[in-house]
Structure formats: C-alpha cells, structure tokens
Design a protein around this motif. Structure first.
Motif, PDB file in Angstrom:
ATOM      1  N   GLN A 622      33.668  42.913  43.030  1.00  0.00           N
ATOM      2  CA  GLN A 622      32.452  42.136  43.238  1.00  0.00           C
ATOM      3  C   GLN A 622      31.725  41.903  41.916  1.00  0.00           C
ATOM      4  O   GLN A 622      31.207  40.809  41.668  1.00  0.00           O
ATOM      5  CB  GLN A 622      31.526  42.831  44.226  1.00  0.00           C
ATOM      6  CG  GLN A 622      30.302  41.992  44.562  1.00  0.00           C
ATOM      7  CD  GLN A 622      29.314  42.715  45.444  1.00  0.00           C
ATOM      8  OE1 GLN A 622      28.881  43.818  45.122  1.00  0.00           O
ATOM      9  NE2 GLN A 622      28.957  42.098  46.562  1.00  0.00           N
ATOM     10  N   ARG A 623      31.696  42.922  41.085  1.00  0.00           N
ATOM     11  CA  ARG A 623      31.059  42.780  39.769  1.00  0.00           C
ATOM     12  C   ARG A 623      31.712  41.645  38.991  1.00  0.00           C
ATOM     13  O   ARG A 623      31.027  40.777  38.435  1.00  0.00           O
ATOM     14  CB  ARG A 623      31.186  44.087  38.991  1.00  0.00           C
ATOM     15  CG  ARG A 623      30.617  44.031  37.572  1.00  0.00           C
ATOM     16  CD  ARG A 623      31.183  45.140  36.707  1.00  0.00           C
ATOM     17  NE  ARG A 623      32.632  44.982  36.522  1.00  0.00           N
ATOM     18  CZ  ARG A 623      33.397  45.885  35.910  1.00  0.00           C
ATOM     19  NH1 ARG A 623      32.873  47.002  35.457  1.00  0.00           N
ATOM     20  NH2 ARG A 623      34.701  45.661  35.777  1.00  0.00           N
ATOM     21  N   ASP A 624      33.048  41.619  38.952  1.00  0.00           N
ATOM     22  CA  ASP A 624      33.756  40.586  38.195  1.00  0.00           C
ATOM     23  C   ASP A 624      33.536  39.206  38.806  1.00  0.00           C
ATOM     24  O   ASP A 624      33.399  38.207  38.089  1.00  0.00           O
ATOM     25  CB  ASP A 624      35.253  40.911  38.148  1.00  0.00           C
ATOM     26  CG  ASP A 624      35.542  42.192  37.363  1.00  0.00           C
ATOM     27  OD1 ASP A 624      34.657  42.624  36.592  1.00  0.00           O
ATOM     28  OD2 ASP A 624      36.640  42.757  37.550  1.00  0.00           O
ATOM     29  N   GLU A 625      33.488  39.140  40.141  1.00  0.00           N
ATOM     30  CA  GLU A 625      33.269  37.857  40.820  1.00  0.00           C
ATOM     31  C   GLU A 625      31.895  37.285  40.469  1.00  0.00           C
ATOM     32  O   GLU A 625      31.758  36.090  40.180  1.00  0.00           O
ATOM     33  CB  GLU A 625      33.395  38.044  42.331  1.00  0.00           C
ATOM     34  CG  GLU A 625      33.164  36.756  43.115  1.00  0.00           C
ATOM     35  CD  GLU A 625      33.148  36.969  44.622  1.00  0.00           C
ATOM     36  OE1 GLU A 625      33.230  35.972  45.363  1.00  0.00           O
ATOM     37  OE2 GLU A 625      33.040  38.141  45.057  1.00  0.00           O
ATOM     38  N   ILE A 626      30.877  38.142  40.486  1.00  0.00           N
ATOM     39  CA  ILE A 626      29.522  37.672  40.202  1.00  0.00           C
ATOM     40  C   ILE A 626      29.374  37.285  38.733  1.00  0.00           C
ATOM     41  O   ILE A 626      28.727  36.290  38.402  1.00  0.00           O
ATOM     42  CB  ILE A 626      28.494  38.738  40.610  1.00  0.00           C
ATOM     43  CG1 ILE A 626      28.422  38.797  42.142  1.00  0.00           C
ATOM     44  CG2 ILE A 626      27.114  38.438  40.024  1.00  0.00           C
ATOM     45  CD1 ILE A 626      27.466  39.820  42.680  1.00  0.00           C
ATOM     46  N   ARG A 627      29.996  38.063  37.849  1.00  0.00           N
ATOM     47  CA  ARG A 627      29.949  37.681  36.436  1.00  0.00           C
ATOM     48  C   ARG A 627      30.560  36.301  36.226  1.00  0.00           C
ATOM     49  O   ARG A 627      30.010  35.469  35.496  1.00  0.00           O
ATOM     50  CB  ARG A 627      30.684  38.723  35.590  1.00  0.00           C
ATOM     51  CG  ARG A 627      29.930  40.031  35.389  1.00  0.00           C
ATOM     52  CD  ARG A 627      30.751  40.986  34.545  1.00  0.00           C
ATOM     53  NE  ARG A 627      30.055  42.249  34.300  1.00  0.00           N
ATOM     54  CZ  ARG A 627      30.591  43.289  33.657  1.00  0.00           C
ATOM     55  NH1 ARG A 627      31.838  43.194  33.190  1.00  0.00           N
ATOM     56  NH2 ARG A 627      29.887  44.394  33.476  1.00  0.00           N
ATOM     57  N   MET A 628      31.717  36.054  36.850  1.00  0.00           N
ATOM     58  CA  MET A 628      32.379  34.763  36.706  1.00  0.00           C
ATOM     59  C   MET A 628      31.531  33.639  37.305  1.00  0.00           C
ATOM     60  O   MET A 628      31.451  32.539  36.753  1.00  0.00           O
ATOM     61  CB  MET A 628      33.757  34.814  37.377  1.00  0.00           C
ATOM     62  CG  MET A 628      34.766  35.703  36.664  1.00  0.00           C
ATOM     63  SD  MET A 628      35.079  35.164  34.954  1.00  0.00           S
ATOM     64  CE  MET A 628      35.832  33.565  35.268  1.00  0.00           C
ATOM     65  N   MET A 629      30.883  33.925  38.437  1.00  0.00           N
ATOM     66  CA  MET A 629      30.039  32.921  39.078  1.00  0.00           C
ATOM     67  C   MET A 629      28.879  32.536  38.169  1.00  0.00           C
ATOM     68  O   MET A 629      28.554  31.351  38.007  1.00  0.00           O
ATOM     69  CB  MET A 629      29.512  33.457  40.408  1.00  0.00           C
ATOM     70  CG  MET A 629      28.622  32.476  41.160  1.00  0.00           C
ATOM     71  SD  MET A 629      27.970  33.159  42.698  1.00  0.00           S
ATOM     72  CE  MET A 629      26.730  34.269  42.033  1.00  0.00           C
ATOM     73  N   LEU A 630      28.246  33.529  37.540  1.00  0.00           N
ATOM     74  CA  LEU A 630      27.128  33.258  36.649  1.00  0.00           C
ATOM     75  C   LEU A 630      27.573  32.512  35.393  1.00  0.00           C
ATOM     76  O   LEU A 630      26.913  31.573  34.940  1.00  0.00           O
ATOM     77  CB  LEU A 630      26.426  34.561  36.272  1.00  0.00           C
ATOM     78  CG  LEU A 630      25.681  35.270  37.410  1.00  0.00           C
ATOM     79  CD1 LEU A 630      25.161  36.629  36.946  1.00  0.00           C
ATOM     80  CD2 LEU A 630      24.529  34.406  37.910  1.00  0.00           C
ATOM     81  N   LEU A 631      28.711  32.907  34.840  1.00  0.00           N
ATOM     82  CA  LEU A 631      29.225  32.227  33.656  1.00  0.00           C
ATOM     83  C   LEU A 631      29.549  30.767  33.969  1.00  0.00           C
ATOM     84  O   LEU A 631      29.314  29.874  33.146  1.00  0.00           O
ATOM     85  CB  LEU A 631      30.470  32.947  33.131  1.00  0.00           C
ATOM     86  CG  LEU A 631      30.218  34.294  32.436  1.00  0.00           C
ATOM     87  CD1 LEU A 631      31.534  34.998  32.145  1.00  0.00           C
ATOM     88  CD2 LEU A 631      29.428  34.091  31.141  1.00  0.00           C
ATOM     89  N   ALA A 632      30.064  30.511  35.179  1.00  0.00           N
ATOM     90  CA  ALA A 632      30.369  29.143  35.584  1.00  0.00           C
ATOM     91  C   ALA A 632      29.104  28.302  35.688  1.00  0.00           C
ATOM     92  O   ALA A 632      29.150  27.077  35.517  1.00  0.00           O
ATOM     93  CB  ALA A 632      31.117  29.149  36.917  1.00  0.00           C
ATOM     94  N   LYS A 633      27.965  28.949  35.965  1.00  0.00           N
ATOM     95  CA  LYS A 633      26.687  28.240  36.037  1.00  0.00           C
ATOM     96  C   LYS A 633      26.042  28.120  34.660  1.00  0.00           C
ATOM     97  O   LYS A 633      24.940  27.587  34.537  1.00  0.00           O
ATOM     98  CB  LYS A 633      25.735  29.000  36.978  1.00  0.00           C
ATOM     99  CG  LYS A 633      26.148  28.943  38.441  1.00  0.00           C
ATOM    100  CD  LYS A 633      25.380  29.963  39.274  1.00  0.00           C
ATOM    101  CE  LYS A 633      23.911  29.649  39.388  1.00  0.00           C
ATOM    102  NZ  LYS A 633      23.660  28.483  40.265  1.00  0.00           N
ATOM    103  N   GLY A 634      26.690  28.654  33.636  1.00  0.00           N
ATOM    104  CA  GLY A 634      26.139  28.594  32.290  1.00  0.00           C
ATOM    105  C   GLY A 634      25.162  29.712  31.984  1.00  0.00           C
ATOM    106  O   GLY A 634      24.443  29.664  30.984  1.00  0.00           O
ATOM    107  N   VAL A 635      25.124  30.745  32.826  1.00  0.00           N
ATOM    108  CA  VAL A 635      24.207  31.872  32.629  1.00  0.00           C
ATOM    109  C   VAL A 635      24.931  32.958  31.848  1.00  0.00           C
ATOM    110  O   VAL A 635      25.906  33.553  32.337  1.00  0.00           O
ATOM    111  CB  VAL A 635      23.722  32.432  33.985  1.00  0.00           C
ATOM    112  CG1 VAL A 635      22.784  33.615  33.755  1.00  0.00           C
ATOM    113  CG2 VAL A 635      23.027  31.351  34.793  1.00  0.00           C
ATOM    114  N   THR A 636      24.463  33.235  30.647  1.00  0.00           N
ATOM    115  CA  THR A 636      25.084  34.266  29.815  1.00  0.00           C
ATOM    116  C   THR A 636      24.164  35.461  29.598  1.00  0.00           C
ATOM    117  O   THR A 636      24.629  36.539  29.226  1.00  0.00           O
ATOM    118  CB  THR A 636      25.488  33.689  28.446  1.00  0.00           C
ATOM    119  OG1 THR A 636      24.320  33.149  27.808  1.00  0.00           O
ATOM    120  CG2 THR A 636      26.529  32.584  28.621  1.00  0.00           C
TER     121      THR A 636
END
Length: 649
Positions: A622-636
């Motif tokens: 879940q941690r990796d999924e949420i990180r990828m989701m945020l990165l896809a939105k441009g949130v770093t």
C-alpha cells in the motif's frame, strides 16, 4: 513595527487563480476619460480584493476554488465555487453557509410561491434534456430493461412466467416516470421534447414486450440532443404581486446536491441529481436567466428536529457553460447578501472577528462595545450617503429603489470599514493584554492574511502565533491523528483533502465513508473533520494521517475540541453535550481520553503546507501504491518533506 502590522501588510497570501474577475465594459454614454499611462488610477490598498473570482474554476476539481465575499453575511465570509463536469458542459455552483444573523434579510428577498410550474426556455443542450434528468427517465427505463434481460437470461422469465416482483416494480417505476414527464410537458411540448418523449415511450413499450414474450431487449441508451433547443424547466410560480426580477421561491423538503466523484482521478461531475432523504426544509429559488438557488433557512429548521449542519447552507447554481463565476457572486445580491469580493480592510475585520471567537474575547466588555460602535458608525455613514444621494431616487420604480437602497448599504459598509477595523482592533488588543491596536498589529503573531486550505480559506490565531514556542513545548511527544481504512486513505489522497461530511457531499463522495455521518449531521459535527490527540510513541502501523507537530494545525482559528466523544457537538438542542468543548490549544494539548476529538472546520489540505507529517500505511504494498499515485499527480513533497519520508508504514 512587526512585519505583519496592517500598515506594512500589502501582499495577501492567496495564490491567484488562472482566471480572474474581469471588469464589465462601461456603457457607451458613460465612457470614462482616458488616463495617461504615466498617471495610473490609484486605489486605496485597503480596497483591493483579497481573492480573485475565477471566471471558470478548474472543471472537475472536486473541492473547488475559495473566494472571500465582502461583509459578514456568509460564515467566515467564504464561498466556494465548484465547476462540475456534466454532459452539457461545466456546471458551476457557489457553495456557502449564510450567517444566522443574515437569515432574516435573505428571507425578506424571497417572494414565496405556492408551487413549481413548467417554463419553456431556450438553452444550449449537449446531451440529455433537463426535464429528462429531473425525472431520471433514462435511468428508470434502463434499470427495467436490465432487470428483464437478467431474468430472461437466467430462465426465470418467459412468455409463460410473470415478471418477478422486483422487476415488475422497476417497470412500474419507469411507467410512472414517463407519466410524470408527460404531465410536466403539458399539451404543448417543444419539438425536441416531443421527440424525446416519443423515443422513451417506444423504448418502454419494447421493455413491456420483452417481459411479456421472454425475448431480450436491445441496449437502451438515453435520448441525446446537441444544439440550441427550447426546453421545459420547473421553476417556482411567480406570485401576482411580485415583480419580474424577484427571487421567487417555493418551500419543499430538504435535499442535498448529489455529484459523482471518480475516486481514481478525484474528478467530480454532476447531472442535476439531488439526495432526497434529508431531515429538514429548504427553499428552491428561481433567480432568472437560468440561475437558481437552494437555501436551508435557520428559522424554518428546528435544531431539535432537523440536521443541524444543514442550517444556513446555500447553493447558487449557474446554467451550464463557462464563465459564470463572477455572476454567481453577483447573484448573491438578489438574496440581499453582500455580492462582491472582499477588500483587504474587510479581511482584517474578518480576521479580528475570527480571533474574537477563537479566543473567547466576546465576553470582554470593550469588545462587545466595539462591535456595537461599529454598527453605529456604519449607520451614520449610511445616513450621510442617503442625504448626499437622495435626489437620485426621484422618479425611480419600486425595483430601482430597492437596488438604490442596497447600493447605499454596500457603500456605507465599505466607507465605514477603516474606522470599524481600528475600533475593533483597539478593543481586541486591550482584551488580549496589549496596550493598543498598534501594539497588537506590531506583534509577530498578527497576520490578517487568510491561508488557503484546499477549497476553503482559514484565518490564523495571533495568540498562538505570539506563543508558538510555548505551544510547541506543550504538545511535544503528542500527535494529531486521523485513522481511516486503506481504501479511505487512497480516496482522500486522490482528491488531496481530508474533508468534512458536508464538504464530501458537495464533492460527490458516497455516503457511509465517515464513522457516524448521520449523528454528526444532527450534532453539527458534520461541518468539521475529526482528529484525536495521541502520544506519538503509541501509534501503530495502520492507515492513518499523522501530524507530529500539532502546533501547525492549532495555529488555525476554526477548531474546537473535547476530551470525550461528543460527535463534534455544537447543537445546543441536540442530544450531545456542548459544554465540554474548548478552543484553548493548551487544554487540547492535555487531552488523554481515548475518545477525545479535535474538530477543524471544513477540512484540511493534505498536499499543502498544512499536510500531515506522516501518512501511515498498513503494508509495504500500500505504501508503494500511494507513493506511485502521488508521483503520478506530480506530488513530490508534502509540507516541505519528500513523500518518501511522509508515506511510510
């Protein structure tokens, strides 16, 4: 003098929208003289707007664009403009909550109608007709067709077997919807409406034939139209004594807007549907030109018997299309409400008022006296303007006189503001232990600039700003926590906000996400989000939002808390105690009950400066999924930290 003092406070910390309020062109007979570029028109800094009004907010952005509206008619002087996707183009809606003191004057603006009546208007239509969406005709027939096909496929419906009870009810519901539509259209439907009615009657007869013969029906699609069409809409009937530009209203059972939220993209759409199982009453208001409003008055909704968090809520709805943002704000004037962007002078007054509430300063005699003095100052200015301009009223019609009076009232409010601000600032300063208003304005914690938090705006507390180090020590080792589920965590981060029950309704989040939504609506807690004070060392790896520096949120002026579970009660007529509530951040820092709660109005921007210190996940996956989701939105980063440090287990 401190850097946040009024005399040095020029910029306001609100990020501008990509589209701002455009000035209307002057009439040809009233063109102003040209001004040399070397001699620009000067505007007093205090009269500049705090927030721009977007022509069209970002379409589909679920939490919308906040704007500050002049005066104190709206709670926190704030409205939110949301532009929903729809089959007919953007649907822009102004959401706000009217202050209870403004309830009476809003109701005075209404011409109460006994009933709704059909009216034919010309609209640009791309998709379904409004009357079709109102009766949910396509949905009723499609549901019946699917049910018939399902039972035919399963062998439970054929020519010798009657339709199951549930299927028969769906067929009856479709028939009732067609009859209701035909009744609303009357004897003279427009050509496009007649074509729609004929189409749906044909599709309904095909459903009946399939149910009788056991032969499956082909796919049923909605009737669609593209182009300008004369269509029928339901509006309150204009009472005989009302003028043509009146706000005509009919009282009905309360509803709520029912958008749809794409939990993956965070985009919101709305086709005009409304939730009807709401405890209370509301006025459906026709503002003319395709603009409508819905208002839930305080006076009609008994807090002991209705949903407390619904009282005072207002929607102003534009016809489909772009560019209606400024017009929606202007239409507030038809409801006797202030209808222009807030100026900076007004912003400081609202900031002081928010601090009076947050710090419980209203009980001090000097503050109460200052508020009365402010009302007197405004009345004096109003009388002065009236005598200056009385000659202009000669020969005006009744409707023109009403507009003339509103203009004087608004001008008086604007002219009196600098004096009202000074009087209130001096009184608040003395109540808070400062020598005078100048000393308060020069203190490091004094900042009359609102901060944006997603689709709303918040004011800060100068007492917290002036004792920030002390509060930081008081909350050391403690965190503010919001526990959720894995799916809930993902849904929140898709929209980027932790939103209250009432805000989630306007965003399109499905019901049942919160733990006690029904009880919170009755207690009034549905207007806020809930966090709990916890020892930082006690937190486990389960889906949660964690603020390890609670002082960041406790600098806001819109929270309250209780060292018990009160369902966020603010309803004095409800079944939960309001006496346990406190707004004192130092008392909140000492909360120990496992059921303690801290409520923040509207919600919290999870991806901005107020975002959490940690986002705890239940697993590495879940941690990796949420990180990828945020990165896809441009949130770093969140609140200045890399997401790798924020999103953890």
């Amino acid at each position: 003098m401190g850097t946040n003092a009024k005399t040095t406070h020029t910029p306001y910390a609100i990020a501008p929208s990509d589209t701002t309020l455009e000035a209307e062109p002057a009439p040809v007979d009233d063109v102003p003289k040209l001004v040399s570029v070397d001699e620009p028109l000067e505007v007093e800094p205090g009269q500049l707007p705090v927030t721009p009004v977007p022509l069209t907010p970002d379409v589909g952005h679920a939490y919308g664009e906040p704007v500050l509206v002049g005066g104190a008619d709206l709670l926190a002087s704030t409205a939110t403009l949301v532009s929903y996707h729809s089959s007919n183009g953007p649907r822009i809606v102004l959401h706000a909550r009217v202050d209870e003191d403004a309830d009476a004057k809003l109701l005075d603006a209404l011409n109460i109608s006994p009933a709704m009546v059909p009216m034919q208007v010309e609209q640009q239509v791309t998709g379904r007709l409004p009357v079709d969406e109102q009766h949910h005709l396509a949905e009723r027939i499609i549901t019946a067709a699917k049910s018939v096909n399902h039972h035919i496929t399963n062998g439970t419906l054929d020519a010798q077997t009657a339709a199951p009870v549930t299927t028969a009810k769906k067929i009856d519901a479709a028939k009732t919807a067609i009859e209701g539509l035909a009744a609303d259209l009357g004897a003279t439907p427009t050509p496009v409406e007649q074509a729609m009615l004929d189409y749906y009657v044909g599709r309904f007869e095909a459903v009946q034939h399939a149910a009788a013969t056991g032969e499956s029906i082909d796919h049923v699609a909605p009737f669609l139209h593209e182009g300008t069409a004369l269509v029928t809409v339901m509006v309150p009937a204009l009472p005989p004594e009302a003028s043509g530009d009146s706000a005509v209203a009919v009282l009905r059972d309360a509803t709520r807007i029912k958008p749809k939220l794409d939990t993956t993209t965070g985009q919101a759409s709305w086709d005009g549907a409304r939730v009807t199982n709401v405890l209370g009453k509301e006025y459906a208001i026709d503002l003319g030109d395709g603009f409508q409003a819905v208002y839930r008055p305080y006076s009609v909704n008994d807090p002991a018997k209705t949903e407390y968090s619904l009282r005072g809520r207002l929607e102003v709805i534009a016809p489909a299309g772009e560019g209606h943002g400024p017009e929606l704000v202007r239409r507030l004037g038809q409801l006797n409400l202030a209808n222009r962007p807030m100026t900076r002078d007004e912003g400081e007054y609202s900031y002081l008022t928010a601090n009076v509430t947050a710090q419980s300063l209203g009980k001090h005699a000097e503050v109460a006296a200052a508020q009365v003095t402010g009302e007197h100052l405004e009345e004096m200015v109003r009388q002065e303007i009236f005598y200056e301009r009385a000659h202009e009223a000669v020969g005006m019609t009744d409707a023109q006189l009403v507009g003339f009076a509103k203009g004087i009232q608004l001008e008086a409010h604007t002219r009196a503001l600098p004096a009202k601000v000074q009087v209130l600032r001096d009184a608040v300063a003395k109540a808070a232990g400062f020598a005078d208003g100048a000393a308060l304005a020069g203190s490091p914690g004094y900042d009359p600039a609102p901060q944006r938090s997603a689709g709303w705006l918040t004011w800060s507390r100068f007492d917290v700003g002036n004792s920030f180090v002390k509060l930081k020590g008081a909350v050391a080792g403690r965190s503010l926590v919001h526990k959720t589920s894995g799916s809930g965590l993902k849904a929140m981060l898709a929209t980027g906000v932790l939103a209250s029950t009432e805000r989630r309704t306007t965003m399109g989040t499905h019901q049942g996400v919160g733990m006690s939504e029904g009880a919170d609506k009755l207690s009034g807690g549905a207007s806020s989000v809930f966090l709990r004070v916890r020892k930082t060392s006690s937190l486990a790896s389960e889906p949660s939002l964690v603020w390890d520096q609670p002082e960041r949120l406790l600098a806001r002026a819109d929270y309250y808390g209780a060292n018990a579970d009160t369902y966020g009660a603010v309803n004095p007529a409800g079944s939960h105690s309001v006496s346990k509530a406190t707004r004192d951040p130092f008392k909140i820092a000492t909360f120990t009950s496992v059921s303690n709660e801290v409520m923040f109005a509207d919600g919290i921007d999870l991806l901005g400066p107020q975002g959490p210190s940690r986002i705890l996940c239940g697993s590495k996956a879940q941690r990796d999924e949420i990180r990828m989701m945020l990165l896809a939105k441009g949130v770093t980063t969140i609140a200045g930290k890399p997401i790798e440090e924020v999103v953890t287990i």
